[in-house]
Design a protein around this motif. Structure first.
Motif, PDB file in Angstrom:
ATOM      1  N   ARG A 126       0.841  -1.193   0.000  1.00 43.90           N
ATOM      2  CA  ARG A 126       0.000   0.000   0.000  1.00 43.90           C
ATOM      3  C   ARG A 126       0.875   1.241   0.000  1.00 43.90           C
ATOM      4  O   ARG A 126       1.841   1.320   0.743  1.00 43.90           O
ATOM      5  N   PHE A 127       0.540   2.173  -0.834  1.00 48.03           N
ATOM      6  CA  PHE A 127       1.283   3.437  -0.850  1.00 48.03           C
ATOM      7  C   PHE A 127       0.471   4.516  -1.545  1.00 48.03           C
ATOM      8  O   PHE A 127       0.087   4.371  -2.705  1.00 48.03           O
ATOM      9  N   ASP A 128       0.199   5.562  -0.810  1.00 49.91           N
ATOM     10  CA  ASP A 128      -0.470   6.721  -1.384  1.00 49.91           C
ATOM     11  C   ASP A 128       0.475   7.907  -1.197  1.00 49.91           C
ATOM     12  O   ASP A 128       0.647   8.396  -0.082  1.00 49.91           O
ATOM     13  N   PRO A 129       1.110   8.340  -2.259  1.00 49.38           N
ATOM     14  CA  PRO A 129       2.160   9.373  -2.118  1.00 49.38           C
ATOM     15  C   PRO A 129       1.630  10.666  -1.489  1.00 49.38           C
ATOM     16  O   PRO A 129       2.419  11.437  -0.929  1.00 49.38           O
ATOM     17  N   ASP A 130       0.321  10.881  -1.556  1.00 52.44           N
ATOM     18  CA  ASP A 130      -0.223  12.103  -0.940  1.00 52.44           C
ATOM     19  C   ASP A 130      -0.291  11.975   0.591  1.00 52.44           C
ATOM     20  O   ASP A 130      -0.290  12.987   1.290  1.00 52.44           O
ATOM     21  N   LYS A 131      -0.399  10.746   1.073  1.00 52.48           N
ATOM     22  CA  LYS A 131      -0.594  10.561   2.516  1.00 52.48           C
ATOM     23  C   LYS A 131       0.577   9.849   3.207  1.00 52.48           C
ATOM     24  O   LYS A 131       0.919  10.166   4.343  1.00 52.48           O
ATOM     25  N   ILE A 140       2.351   4.783  -8.709  1.00 55.69           N
ATOM     26  CA  ILE A 140       1.433   5.924  -8.645  1.00 55.69           C
ATOM     27  C   ILE A 140       0.608   5.814  -7.362  1.00 55.69           C
ATOM     28  O   ILE A 140       0.493   6.749  -6.587  1.00 55.69           O
ATOM     29  N   ARG A 141       0.097   4.641  -7.130  1.00 55.43           N
ATOM     30  CA  ARG A 141      -0.632   4.375  -5.893  1.00 55.43           C
ATOM     31  C   ARG A 141      -0.868   2.867  -5.769  1.00 55.43           C
ATOM     32  O   ARG A 141      -1.272   2.221  -6.742  1.00 55.43           O
ATOM     33  N   ASP A 142      -0.601   2.330  -4.594  1.00 57.03           N
ATOM     34  CA  ASP A 142      -0.748   0.897  -4.329  1.00 57.03           C
ATOM     35  C   ASP A 142      -0.127   0.046  -5.451  1.00 57.03           C
ATOM     36  O   ASP A 142       1.076   0.097  -5.655  1.00 57.03           O
ATOM     37  N   LEU A 143      -0.972  -0.675  -6.191  1.00 58.15           N
ATOM     38  CA  LEU A 143      -0.433  -1.563  -7.224  1.00 58.15           C
ATOM     39  C   LEU A 143      -0.423  -0.919  -8.611  1.00 58.15           C
ATOM     40  O   LEU A 143      -0.088  -1.569  -9.603  1.00 58.15           O
ATOM     41  N   VAL A 144      -0.769   0.355  -8.664  1.00 57.39           N
ATOM     42  CA  VAL A 144      -0.822   1.042  -9.966  1.00 57.39           C
ATOM     43  C   VAL A 144       0.528   1.703 -10.252  1.00 57.39           C
ATOM     44  O   VAL A 144       1.042   2.451  -9.431  1.00 57.39           O
TER      45      VAL A 144
END
Lengths: 372, 282
Positions: free
Chosen positions: A10-15, A100-104
């Motif tokens: 999981r990774f959301d670069p904004d948060k 870009i986000r999570d698995l994207v």
């Protein structure tokens, strides 16, 4: 119902400052994509991943399971559980691409890299009618040459698994070479474009592929990029791009195997890198150990007939002249100088048990080194 | 006593003749006789395929036919030879036209590819023919206290069609090492990275980067030594490592050497004491 644990990246670069893994309990049924959709529908609507067709056509759901690249819609959950024997399944985004986000992941970079290899048709006006009312016909036997490559759906599985991409920034990527090769064997494509593709392929890392075959393994569509890279290398040499080490290595293999049935690792450093010292150093080291080094491999029994087969295939493929006969004659001379007989006699005598006497003793001597 | 045809390729003759001596001793201890397939040639090293794939198929159809003529299955140790020859076998079995064309050429030598024998790599041969039990029973000097990093090499796992184990999560090498009494290290970061052997003469820099990664992570995982069933991976680790700017000095071994040592053969005779990167462990 049988369940499995997915540890999802999981990774959301904004948060998020750093990525983390989140565990989800999913049913072991259907495909990995079904499991991800199950999470999205029932457990956590914030999970991001790309998926569209669900049937191995669009190529958007490639990701990694315990480090191995998989197309989620093609991978049964049952198979994953069996392979990993009940261990948790760690789901990561593809390698070598910005998340870009999570698995994207962002696929712009490999697309741009691919474009440098002209992966489109540059029509030869002598073959392709300019009049739009006339068709340019492709016959089934022509299609045979690129029937696999056209199935590439840009899923970037090979780009993720690639050993050359991993360690060479400029490397274009397995799929890019396959897509370029597809036009190299298209009769409608103009010769000047074919030449350019080779030039760009070389500057894009054609000789940096390590031939690990991982791209063949991970491709969900049966494309064989490593083999297309081999084909492109052959084309490069034939078009006269012979200055790279890889081209010289190929020449070494073609000539020495024809001449003796074996490569000669003692001469490889010299013939590829001009490193004569490597051979001399090794020879000296062995002599100091009291071992005499013979500079040619033991000629294979049945060598002359082997040569016939070799040459016959090359002739049929219109490649007989790729053999450097003057090089072969030099090798023959090396063999006869060492064994004081011509190559035919040696091949015959060497394998007569007991009769060869000293000759057999000599052939038991060492040859071949392995240092660049 | 099981008899099997042994394909030597370039790795078990000439300078490397001692590696064949090791193989013979190792296999004798587990009751297997290796019959050297002397008339075979180099498999083309996956490089002849760059020149022409049909030539690669023909060379290796001939190699296989030589084993068939002796009525023997074929055992290959080198990962690359194994893959190249297994690919040729698949092509010959699947494509009738190719088979006819190549058999027509082999006729001159009195040979015919029939597709009747099996091709084994060391790993599936140990697993399916010898059995881990027989290996365990042959051990006279268990590798107690040896922390051994298991390294497969690429060409036994990829592509899928010729793989000898589960490509994603293989186990045969760990099982063999366990049978020898070693402590197996099979989780290290770059265990699946390519050894770089094949790029040494096409892009040397690539080889050195690969070695740096693999050897670094092996060291980090606390292994004493790497074990690989592939003589090329072994050479990359032992010989090409010395080409690195700062060789980390991680010792490596060719699997049959470790087996020979565990079977009670001396370190000298097993080949373990002849490496460029010294094997200190006893």
């Amino acid at each position: 119902m049988e369940t499995a644990t997915l540890k999802v990246f999981r990774f959301d670069p904004d948060k998020d400052k750093v990525p983390y893994y989140q565990d989800y309990e999913v049913p072991v049924e259907g495909t990995l994509l079904n499991a991800l959709l199950y999470i999205k529908d029932n457990l956590d609507p914030t999970l991001s991943f790309r998926a569209f067709c669900r049937s191995e056509v669009c190529g958007s759901c490639a990701m990694k399971v315990n480090g191995k690249t998989k197309l989620a819609c093609k991978t049964p959950m049952k198979e994953l559980v069996e392979t990993w024997k009940g261990k948790p399944l760690r789901i990561d985004p593809l390698d070598h691409l910005k998340v870009i986000r999570d698995l994207v992941v962002d696929i712009d970079k490999p697309i741009e890299k691919m474009k440098t290899l002209i992966p489109w048709l540059v029509p030869d006006p002598r073959v392709v009618p300019t009049d739009p009312m006339h068709e340019s016909i492709i016959y089934p036997e022509e299609l045979e040459a690129y029937k696999d490559q056209i199935h590439c759906m840009l899923c970037f599985s090979c780009y993720s698994a690639c050993e050359a991409v991993e360690d060479y920034e400029r490397y274009r990527g397995p799929f890019a070479f396959s897509r370029a090769y597809r036009f190299q064997v298209d009769r409608r494509d103009i010769e000047t474009a074919k030449e350019k593709r080779i030039r760009y392929a070389i500057s894009g890392g054609l000789w940096s592929c390590v031939q690990c075959q991982k791209c063949l393994y991970v491709c969900p569509k049966g494309v064989k990029p490593a083999e297309d890279i081999q084909n492109l290398r052959g084309q490069a040499v034939r078009k006269g791009f012979t200055d790279k080490p890889g081209a010289k290595k190929l020449k070494h293999y073609v000539d020495w195997i024809y001449a003796t049935g074996q490569i000669n690792r003692l001469y490889l450093p010299e013939e590829v890198y001009g490193n004569r010292e490597a051979r001399e150093k090794l020879t000296k080291a062995y002599e100091e150990m009291g071992v005499e080094v013979w500079e040619v491999p033991k000629p294979t029994k049945g060598l002359m007939k082997f040569r016939d087969i070799y040459l016959e295939i090359l002739s049929k493929e219109e490649k007989a002249l790729d053999l450097d006969f003057s090089h072969v004659r030099k090798i023959d001379k090396m063999v006869s100088d060492i064994f004081k007989a011509d190559i035919c006699t040696i091949v015959d005598r060497v394998h007569e048990e007991g009769k060869g006497g000293k000759l057999i003793e000599k052939l038991k001597g060492l040859f071949g080194g392995d240092n660049g | 006593m099981v008899k099997v045809g042994f394909y030597q390729g370039c790795c078990f003759q000439g300078q490397d003749a001692h590696m064949f001596e090791t193989m013979k001793k190792t296999f004798k201890a587990i009751d297997v006789e290796l019959v050297l397939l002397e008339e075979t040639t180099c498999c083309g090293g996956n490089t002849i395929d760059e020149e022409n794939r049909k030539l690669s198929y023909a060379i290796n159809a001939r190699n296989i036919a030589l084993a068939e003529a002796k009525g023997l299955d074929m055992l290959i140790s080198c990962n690359t030879c194994y893959m190249v020859i297994a690919k040729a076998k698949r092509a010959m079995d699947k494509n009738k036209k190719l088979r006819e064309e190549i058999n027509n050429l082999l006729k001159e030598e009195g040979l015919e590819y029939r597709g009747t024998n099996r091709i084994y790599h060391l790993l599936d041969f140990f697993r399916d023919v010898v059995g881990y039990d027989r290996i365990r029973k042959a051990v006279k000097r268990p590798l107690k206290g040896w922390k051994v990093a298991a390294y497969y090499g690429c060409h036994v796992l990829y592509p899928r069609e010729t793989a000898v184990d589960n490509s994603d999560n293989p186990s045969s090498l760990q099982e063999i090492l366990k049978a020898l009494g070693a402590k197996v290290i099979d989780e290290y970061e770059n265990k699946d990275a390519c050894c770089g052997y094949h790029s040494f003469y096409t892009d040397k820099n690539m080889t050195l980067k690969k070695l740096d990664k693999i050897l670094g992570s092996v060291r980090e995982a606390g292994a004493d030594i790497i074990a690989t069933p592939c003589p090329l991976c072994f050479k990359s680790f032992d010989i090409y490592q010395t080409n690195m700017e700062n060789p980390p000095g991680v010792p490596s071994s060719f699997l049959p050497e470790l087996m020979a040592y565990a079977f009670g053969i001396s370190k000298e005779e097993s080949g373990l004491s002849h490496h460029l990167i010294k094997v200190e462990k006893d």
